[in-house]
Motif scaffolding. Sequence first.
Motif, short mmCIF file in Angstrom:
data_model
loop_
_atom_site.label_atom_id
_atom_site.label_comp_id
_atom_site.label_asym_id
_atom_site.label_seq_id
_atom_site.Cartn_x
_atom_site.Cartn_y
_atom_site.Cartn_z
N ILE A 192 5.85 -9.28 5.87
CA ILE A 192 6.36 -9.96 4.68
C ILE A 192 5.26 -10.26 3.68
CG2 ILE A 192 6.16 -12.37 5.49
CD1 ILE A 192 9.05 -12.73 4.34
N GLY A 193 4.03 -10.41 4.15
CA GLY A 193 2.93 -10.68 3.25
C GLY A 193 2.59 -9.53 2.32
N ARG A 194 3.10 -8.35 2.61
CA ARG A 194 2.83 -7.19 1.76
C ARG A 194 3.52 -7.31 0.40
NH1 ARG A 194 3.23 -1.79 5.47
NH2 ARG A 194 2.05 -0.96 3.70
N ALA A 195 4.39 -8.30 0.27
CA ALA A 195 5.04 -8.54 -1.02
C ALA A 195 4.03 -8.91 -2.09
CB ALA A 195 6.08 -9.65 -0.88
N GLN B 176 13.47 4.16 9.48
CA GLN B 176 13.70 4.88 8.23
C GLN B 176 13.56 3.97 7.01
OE1 GLN B 176 14.10 8.24 8.21
NE2 GLN B 176 13.69 8.03 10.41
N CYS B 177 13.16 2.73 7.24
CA CYS B 177 13.09 1.74 6.16
C CYS B 177 11.66 1.48 5.68
CB CYS B 177 13.73 0.43 6.61
SG CYS B 177 15.50 0.53 6.97
N ASP B 178 10.80 2.49 5.77
CA ASP B 178 9.43 2.33 5.32
C ASP B 178 9.36 2.51 3.81
OD1 ASP B 178 6.76 2.19 4.88
OD2 ASP B 178 6.24 4.04 5.94
N THR B 179 9.50 1.40 3.10
CA THR B 179 9.44 1.44 1.65
C THR B 179 8.01 1.31 1.13
OG1 THR B 179 9.79 -0.96 1.57
CG2 THR B 179 11.74 0.46 1.40
N PHE B 180 7.06 1.16 2.02
CA PHE B 180 5.67 0.94 1.61
C PHE B 180 4.84 2.22 1.55
CE2 PHE B 180 7.14 -3.12 3.20
CZ PHE B 180 6.73 -3.99 2.20
N THR B 181 5.45 3.32 1.90
CA THR B 181 4.75 4.62 1.86
C THR B 181 5.35 5.51 0.79
OG1 THR B 181 4.29 4.51 4.24
CG2 THR B 181 4.11 6.66 3.20
N GLY B 182 4.51 6.00 -0.10
CA GLY B 182 4.98 6.93 -1.11
C GLY B 182 5.78 6.26 -2.21
N SER B 183 6.49 7.07 -2.96
CA SER B 183 7.28 6.59 -4.09
C SER B 183 8.60 6.01 -3.58
CB SER B 183 7.55 7.73 -5.06
OG SER B 183 8.40 7.29 -6.11
N ILE B 184 9.11 5.02 -4.30
CA ILE B 184 10.39 4.42 -3.92
C ILE B 184 11.48 4.74 -4.95
CG2 ILE B 184 9.53 2.57 -2.47
CD1 ILE B 184 9.50 0.77 -4.92
#
Length: 289
Positions: A185-188, A281-289
Amino acid sequence: MRFRRDANLDPSQVTDMRGRSMGGPVIAGGGGIGVVALVIFVLYTVLSGGSGDLGSLGSLDGQSVSTGPPSTLDQDCRTGQDANERQDCRIVADVNSIQAYWSRVVQGYKPAQTVFYTGATQTGCGAASSQVGPFYCPVDKRVYIDLGFFDELQSRFGAQGGPFAEAYVLAHEYGHHIQDLLGTIGRARQGSGPEGGSVRTELQADCYAGVWANHAVETGLIEDLTQADINSGIDAAGAVGDDRIQERTQGQIDKESWTHGSSEQRRRWFSKGYETGSARQCDTFTGSI
């Protein structure tokens, strides 16, 4: 969306503070707002689209919560049939189902309370009013919601609403709890704007909501989910996209101020979670979103 009539509900997962008032003022605009409370407001005020009032958070110093009418959830919300008939019992059932799923797939899962309140309440993240919308506070590990928000979801944000739209909101908040437990959560705080950490964190919570929806019937509380139910969840996700909210409230779109993602992104990531049923499948932190 229907619940199994004979399913047993666990209202102990919900703290009912409705009808209780908070003594003392909610301090406005920076006076008394701690850094932690401010950060929590910016990062975890979900579905406000960044349009909430900072004055709704304030210092807890000198404040107290007065007593109010005792909760009757433990008496009124016992079975799935109660959930089919009453909104508050339906939310209890949603919480039960969401936590039943995640407790099976997250090692060492720790349950999080959901708090019902009216108007304003104390939280571990500061004093909050219903203006901030539903939110998760990582300090006290609780989800806070004024149930009146569901009326606003339709009247203010233009969503279709309905039981599964409500379930989506709760599932999104518990997505933040999962992030908290997993230490992500800290990645926000990593960057801002349309590709920033806040947006990526919110979209992952949308994806986690979709993952739960894929497995909701397996938890034994929900009888079935129709495509119409899923569509109402997708609609709710789109209704609270930053672009749509900005266009409705400001008449223009400013991507650099986004905190939650566009309508298209929110719909897409919820759908991805639902279609795959896999949190991996919920890795929103890699690549473009």
